[in-house]
Write a protein that holds these residues in place. Structure first.
Motif, PDB file in Angstrom:
ATOM      1  N   GLY A 105       0.823  -1.219   0.000  1.00 29.54           N
ATOM      2  CA  GLY A 105       0.000   0.000   0.000  1.00 29.54           C
ATOM      3  C   GLY A 105       0.849   1.256   0.000  1.00 29.54           C
ATOM      4  N   ARG A 106       1.918   1.246   0.761  1.00 27.80           N
ATOM      5  CA  ARG A 106       2.823   2.406   0.790  1.00 27.80           C
ATOM      6  C   ARG A 106       3.455   2.622  -0.580  1.00 27.80           C
ATOM      7  N   ALA A 107       3.820   1.541  -1.266  1.00 29.32           N
ATOM      8  CA  ALA A 107       4.403   1.657  -2.607  1.00 29.32           C
ATOM      9  C   ALA A 107       3.391   2.242  -3.593  1.00 29.32           C
ATOM     10  N   ARG A 108       2.133   1.813  -3.505  1.00 30.63           N
ATOM     11  CA  ARG A 108       1.091   2.379  -4.377  1.00 30.63           C
ATOM     12  C   ARG A 108       0.927   3.871  -4.134  1.00 30.63           C
ATOM     13  N   ARG A 109       0.876   4.268  -2.858  1.00 32.46           N
ATOM     14  CA  ARG A 109       0.733   5.696  -2.543  1.00 32.46           C
ATOM     15  C   ARG A 109       1.923   6.501  -3.050  1.00 32.46           C
ATOM     16  N   TRP A 110       3.119   5.949  -2.904  1.00 28.99           N
ATOM     17  CA  TRP A 110       4.332   6.619  -3.362  1.00 28.99           C
ATOM     18  C   TRP A 110       4.291   6.822  -4.882  1.00 28.99           C
ATOM     19  N   VAL A 111       3.907   5.789  -5.618  1.00 34.71           N
ATOM     20  CA  VAL A 111       3.840   5.898  -7.078  1.00 34.71           C
ATOM     21  C   VAL A 111       2.759   6.899  -7.483  1.00 34.71           C
ATOM     22  N   ARG A 112       1.609   6.859  -6.819  1.00 37.86           N
ATOM     23  CA  ARG A 112       0.555   7.852  -7.122  1.00 37.86           C
ATOM     24  C   ARG A 112       1.084   9.265  -6.954  1.00 37.86           C
ATOM     25  N   SER A 113       1.825   9.496  -5.878  1.00 41.46           N
ATOM     26  CA  SER A 113       2.350  10.851  -5.646  1.00 41.46           C
ATOM     27  C   SER A 113       3.367  11.238  -6.717  1.00 41.46           C
ATOM     28  N   ARG A 114       4.138  10.303  -7.213  1.00 42.49           N
ATOM     29  CA  ARG A 114       5.106  10.590  -8.277  1.00 42.49           C
ATOM     30  C   ARG A 114       4.403  10.837  -9.607  1.00 42.49           C
ATOM     31  N   ILE A 115       3.345  10.069  -9.866  1.00 42.02           N
ATOM     32  CA  ILE A 115       2.573  10.274 -11.089  1.00 42.02           C
ATOM     33  C   ILE A 115       1.932  11.659 -11.074  1.00 42.02           C
ATOM     34  N   ALA A 116       1.404  12.057  -9.910  1.00 40.69           N
ATOM     35  CA  ALA A 116       0.749  13.360  -9.791  1.00 40.69           C
ATOM     36  C   ALA A 116       1.698  14.505 -10.141  1.00 40.69           C
ATOM     37  N   GLY A 117       2.989  14.323  -9.924  1.00 35.55           N
ATOM     38  CA  GLY A 117       3.962  15.365 -10.234  1.00 35.55           C
ATOM     39  C   GLY A 117       4.597  15.189 -11.599  1.00 35.55           C
ATOM     40  N   SER A 118       4.029  14.344 -12.450  1.00 34.69           N
ATOM     41  CA  SER A 118       4.624  14.069 -13.757  1.00 34.69           C
ATOM     42  C   SER A 118       3.711  14.560 -14.873  1.00 34.69           C
ATOM     43  N   ALA A 119       4.084  14.253 -16.095  1.00 33.14           N
ATOM     44  CA  ALA A 119       3.272  14.617 -17.259  1.00 33.14           C
ATOM     45  C   ALA A 119       2.119  13.640 -17.472  1.00 33.14           C
ATOM     46  N   ILE A 120       2.018  12.605 -16.652  1.00 35.89           N
ATOM     47  CA  ILE A 120       0.916  11.641 -16.748  1.00 35.89           C
ATOM     48  C   ILE A 120      -0.215  12.138 -15.862  1.00 35.89           C
ATOM     49  N   ARG A 121      -1.417  12.211 -16.425  1.00 35.78           N
ATOM     50  CA  ARG A 121      -2.568  12.638 -15.628  1.00 35.78           C
ATOM     51  C   ARG A 121      -3.021  11.472 -14.745  1.00 35.78           C
ATOM     52  N   VAL A 122      -3.398  11.773 -13.516  1.00 31.34           N
ATOM     53  CA  VAL A 122      -3.814  10.711 -12.594  1.00 31.34           C
ATOM     54  C   VAL A 122      -5.107  10.042 -13.022  1.00 31.34           C
ATOM     55  N   ASP A 123      -5.870  10.667 -13.916  1.00 27.23           N
ATOM     56  CA  ASP A 123      -7.108  10.052 -14.389  1.00 27.23           C
ATOM     57  C   ASP A 123      -6.919   9.257 -15.686  1.00 27.23           C
ATOM     58  N   GLU A 124      -5.699   9.172 -16.184  1.00 26.87           N
ATOM     59  CA  GLU A 124      -5.421   8.364 -17.376  1.00 26.87           C
ATOM     60  C   GLU A 124      -5.440   6.888 -17.013  1.00 26.87           C
ATOM     61  N   PRO A 125      -5.854   6.036 -17.936  1.00 27.51           N
ATOM     62  CA  PRO A 125      -5.774   4.591 -17.686  1.00 27.51           C
ATOM     63  C   PRO A 125      -4.337   4.149 -17.374  1.00 27.51           C
ATOM     64  N   LEU A 126      -3.356   4.809 -17.967  1.00 27.94           N
ATOM     65  CA  LEU A 126      -1.954   4.469 -17.707  1.00 27.94           C
ATOM     66  C   LEU A 126      -1.623   4.557 -16.223  1.00 27.94           C
ATOM     67  N   ALA A 127      -2.143   5.570 -15.547  1.00 26.01           N
ATOM     68  CA  ALA A 127      -1.848   5.738 -14.117  1.00 26.01           C
ATOM     69  C   ALA A 127      -2.321   4.529 -13.311  1.00 26.01           C
ATOM     70  N   GLU A 128      -3.550   4.070 -13.550  1.00 26.15           N
ATOM     71  CA  GLU A 128      -4.058   2.911 -12.808  1.00 26.15           C
ATOM     72  C   GLU A 128      -3.338   1.631 -13.201  1.00 26.15           C
ATOM     73  N   THR A 129      -2.942   1.520 -14.466  1.00 28.06           N
ATOM     74  CA  THR A 129      -2.166   0.357 -14.898  1.00 28.06           C
ATOM     75  C   THR A 129      -0.846   0.311 -14.141  1.00 28.06           C
ATOM     76  N   LEU A 130      -0.190   1.460 -14.008  1.00 28.12           N
ATOM     77  CA  LEU A 130       1.083   1.512 -13.282  1.00 28.12           C
ATOM     78  C   LEU A 130       0.904   1.142 -11.815  1.00 28.12           C
ATOM     79  N   ILE A 131      -0.183   1.616 -11.198  1.00 29.88           N
ATOM     80  CA  ILE A 131      -0.455   1.290  -9.790  1.00 29.88           C
ATOM     81  C   ILE A 131      -0.643  -0.222  -9.638  1.00 29.88           C
ATOM     82  N   LEU A 132      -1.369  -0.840 -10.542  1.00 29.90           N
ATOM     83  CA  LEU A 132      -1.573  -2.291 -10.465  1.00 29.90           C
ATOM     84  C   LEU A 132      -0.262  -3.042 -10.672  1.00 29.90           C
ATOM     85  N   LEU A 133       0.551  -2.600 -11.626  1.00 22.02           N
ATOM     86  CA  LEU A 133       1.840  -3.259 -11.853  1.00 22.02           C
ATOM     87  C   LEU A 133       2.745  -3.140 -10.631  1.00 22.02           C
ATOM     88  N   VAL A 134       2.767  -1.976 -10.007  1.00 21.13           N
ATOM     89  CA  VAL A 134       3.560  -1.793  -8.783  1.00 21.13           C
ATOM     90  C   VAL A 134       3.056  -2.728  -7.702  1.00 21.13           C
TER      91      VAL A 134
END
Length: 178
Positions: free
Chosen positions: A13-42
């Protein structure tokens, strides 16, 4: 960017939260399917490291840089460049082994999910342990991979591994990592 992971299931869970916070500061929008795919892969990669090795691990995340010039003329204006890479390095030299599981089993599908969601994945030795990685290409449409668990040898970047290939459809399933 990297995050040290303790050998504790709560770290997933901590790893998922960490990745979400990194995605939020990137060029990837948190509402993109890519963001949720990355969270699941992590989730899958960190779970495998924590559950199957019982030792600390390191999660590495390489996000796309800045968006390309708006005048590129290729339809990618405002989108981040191509590939996101996730890696989990652990201290176990034991290679990852995708498993064939019965429908009513509750585990054993992690690497099949990684295989189905990532554009590429593999593993290689790293020090006394290994590094398992996967990549997702943002610019290409994600092709749905069908998978069964026929374990067969395969060569991935820097090492030998195993993979699941064949048929077991994931296209009708939705995944949500919380």
């Amino acid at each position: 960017m990297q995050l040290e992971i303790r050998p504790d299931p709560a770290e997933v869970g901590r790893a998922r939260r960490w990745v979400r916070s990194r995605i939020a500061g990137s060029a990837i929008r948190v509402d993109e399917p890519l963001a949720e795919t990355l969270i699941l892969l992590v989730s899958e990669l960190v779970t495998n490291a924590v559950v199957h090795t019982g030792s600390p691990a390191v999660l590495r995340l390489s996000l796309p840089g800045t968006a390309p010039d708006a005048g590129a003329g290729d339809g990618t204006a405002g989108q981040a460049p191509a590939t996101v890479r996730l890696e989990v390095a652990d201290t176990s030299a034991r290679p990852p082994r995708p498993r064939c599981v019965d429908n009513d089993e509750t585990g054993g599908r992690g690497l099949a999910l990684v295989d189905g969601l990532a554009d590429r994945w593999g593993w290689s030795p790293e020090g006394a342990g290994k590094r398992i990685w996967c990549e997702v290409d943002r610019s290409s449409p994600h092709s749905t991979t069908t998978t069964t668990c026929e374990t067969a040898p395969a060569t991935f970047e820097g090492g030998a591994g195993a993979y699941c290939a064949g048929k077991s459809a994931y296209e009708d399933l939705a995944y949500e990592a919380v």
